[in-house]
Structures are given as structure tokens and as C-alpha cells.
Write a protein that holds these residues in place. Structure first.
Motif, PDB file in Angstrom:
ATOM      1  N   GLU A 118      13.631  30.366  -7.467  1.00  0.00           N
ATOM      2  CA  GLU A 118      14.492  29.489  -8.260  1.00  0.00           C
ATOM      3  C   GLU A 118      15.098  30.223  -9.457  1.00  0.00           C
ATOM      4  O   GLU A 118      16.259  30.009  -9.798  1.00  0.00           O
ATOM      5  CB  GLU A 118      13.708  28.243  -8.697  1.00  0.00           C
ATOM      6  N   GLU A 119      14.320  31.130 -10.069  1.00  0.00           N
ATOM      7  CA  GLU A 119      14.852  31.952 -11.165  1.00  0.00           C
ATOM      8  C   GLU A 119      15.999  32.829 -10.675  1.00  0.00           C
ATOM      9  O   GLU A 119      17.030  32.959 -11.348  1.00  0.00           O
ATOM     10  CB  GLU A 119      13.756  32.838 -11.760  1.00  0.00           C
ATOM     11  N   LEU A 120      15.828  33.445  -9.510  1.00  0.00           N
ATOM     12  CA  LEU A 120      16.859  34.318  -8.947  1.00  0.00           C
ATOM     13  C   LEU A 120      18.114  33.525  -8.607  1.00  0.00           C
ATOM     14  O   LEU A 120      19.231  33.985  -8.863  1.00  0.00           O
ATOM     15  CB  LEU A 120      16.326  35.047  -7.706  1.00  0.00           C
ATOM     16  N   VAL A 121      17.932  32.356  -8.034  1.00  0.00           N
ATOM     17  CA  VAL A 121      19.081  31.509  -7.687  1.00  0.00           C
ATOM     18  C   VAL A 121      19.831  31.081  -8.954  1.00  0.00           C
ATOM     19  O   VAL A 121      21.057  31.186  -9.040  1.00  0.00           O
ATOM     20  CB  VAL A 121      18.644  30.286  -6.846  1.00  0.00           C
ATOM     21  N   ASP A 122      19.075  30.633  -9.950  1.00  0.00           N
ATOM     22  CA  ASP A 122      19.679  30.180 -11.208  1.00  0.00           C
ATOM     23  C   ASP A 122      20.430  31.305 -11.910  1.00  0.00           C
ATOM     24  O   ASP A 122      21.454  31.063 -12.562  1.00  0.00           O
ATOM     25  CB  ASP A 122      18.628  29.593 -12.150  1.00  0.00           C
ATOM     26  N   ALA A 123      19.931  32.523 -11.775  1.00  0.00           N
ATOM     27  CA  ALA A 123      20.568  33.685 -12.419  1.00  0.00           C
ATOM     28  C   ALA A 123      21.709  34.254 -11.590  1.00  0.00           C
ATOM     29  O   ALA A 123      22.361  35.213 -11.991  1.00  0.00           O
ATOM     30  CB  ALA A 123      19.519  34.771 -12.687  1.00  0.00           C
ATOM     31  N   GLY A 124      21.942  33.671 -10.402  1.00  0.00           N
ATOM     32  CA  GLY A 124      23.000  34.169  -9.528  1.00  0.00           C
ATOM     33  C   GLY A 124      22.642  35.479  -8.840  1.00  0.00           C
ATOM     34  O   GLY A 124      23.508  36.187  -8.330  1.00  0.00           O
ATOM     35  N   GLU A 125      21.348  35.775  -8.781  1.00  0.00           N
ATOM     36  CA  GLU A 125      20.889  37.020  -8.152  1.00  0.00           C
ATOM     37  C   GLU A 125      20.409  36.814  -6.724  1.00  0.00           C
ATOM     38  O   GLU A 125      19.983  37.759  -6.069  1.00  0.00           O
ATOM     39  CB  GLU A 125      19.780  37.638  -9.013  1.00  0.00           C
ATOM     40  N   ALA A 126      20.446  35.588  -6.276  1.00  0.00           N
ATOM     41  CA  ALA A 126      20.021  35.303  -4.899  1.00  0.00           C
ATOM     42  C   ALA A 126      20.996  34.335  -4.266  1.00  0.00           C
ATOM     43  O   ALA A 126      21.700  33.622  -4.920  1.00  0.00           O
ATOM     44  CB  ALA A 126      18.625  34.714  -4.868  1.00  0.00           C
TER      45      ALA A 126
END
Length: 143
Positions: free
Chosen positions: A135-143
């Protein structure tokens, strides 16, 4: 666009889960699967149970295949309930106890994580650490 979890992302999720396993002092096997439930990455920590290799893989598969956390299948698959016997289907790959979670992006299941090696609550805690990292990666646009 169809999103697929790549190996680098899967490794980050495994690492986050393993950090949690270290924190609680329970060696685990952690598996990350793609949206079809196929293996992307799996790691067996030192001293983790050998049986947990297939269990964690099947937890990830179940979550991807059924778009649901595995612990949510427990009650409905008990005798007399609507999904009774579910765990005996799909060549025995369906797991109906906790430790598997789907990974979503834009409302679609794009992968799953499964953890096995301890009590069900420990498995859930470890897998949830991987979900949190996702979820952190998705929120940061990294996933």
C-alpha cells in the motif's frame, strides 16, 4: 493497463514481511504471487517449517484466485455453511485459514501474499506487513 507485480516489488514485500517475522521471533515462509496466483517470489527463512513452503504458496494462490483474505473463508467453509468443502477443491490448493491477502491496485487484484510458519495470528501479522508495504508503494506511485 493491466498491472503485474515484478520481482523487485515482490522482494520488497517479502523483506517487509520477514522484518515483521523477525520482530515477533517466528521464522516464516513468505510468498508473493501475481494476479493469477502464480509464483513471483518466495523465501523460506532459516528454521521455518518445510511444510510452510507449499502452505504459503497456496495462501497466496487462494487470495488471488478468490479475491479475498484467506481468513475470511474459514466460517463459510465450515460444515453446514455455503462453502463447506471449499478447501478440498482446486487440487487441494485452497486454504481457508489466515495468512493470505490479495494485493489490489485501482480496485483490481494484481497479486497476493501468503505467509506461513507460526500460529494463524502470527501468519496474518507477517503477511499484513507485506500488504502494508504494498500500500505504501502504491500510494507513492512506485507500484
Amino acid at each position: 493497463m493491466v498491472y503485474a507485480i515484478d520481482l523487485d516489488t515482490a522482494k520488497e514485500l517479502v523483506e517487509a514481511a520477514e522484518q515483521r517475522a523477525d520482530e515477533i521471533g517466528q521464522p516464516m515462509v513468505v510468498t508473493v504471487a501475481n494476479g493469477e496466483g502464480n509464483l513471483v517470489a518466495q523465501h523460506r527463512m532459516d528454521d521455518a517449517w518445510l511444510a510452510s513452503v507449499s502452505i504459503s504458496k497456496n495462501k497466496a494462490y487462494t487470495s488471488a484466485a478468490l479475491d479475498t483474505p484467506t481468513h475470511e473463508l474459514a466460517e463459510s467453509s465450515e460444515p453446514g455453511n455455503s462453502l463447506y468443502g471449499l478447501q478440498t477443491t482446486d487440487e487441494g490448493r485452497i486454504v481457508v485459514f489466515g495468512g493470505g491477502y490479495p494485493l489490489t491496485r485501482d480496485g483490481d487484484v494484481v497479486g497476493a501474499i501468503g505467509a506461513s510458519g507460526g500460529a494463524v495470528e502470527q501468519d496474518r501479522t507477517v503477511a499484513e506487513a507485506g500488504v502494508e508495504r504494498w500500500e505504501e508503494l502504491v500510494d507513492a506511485g512506485e507500484a
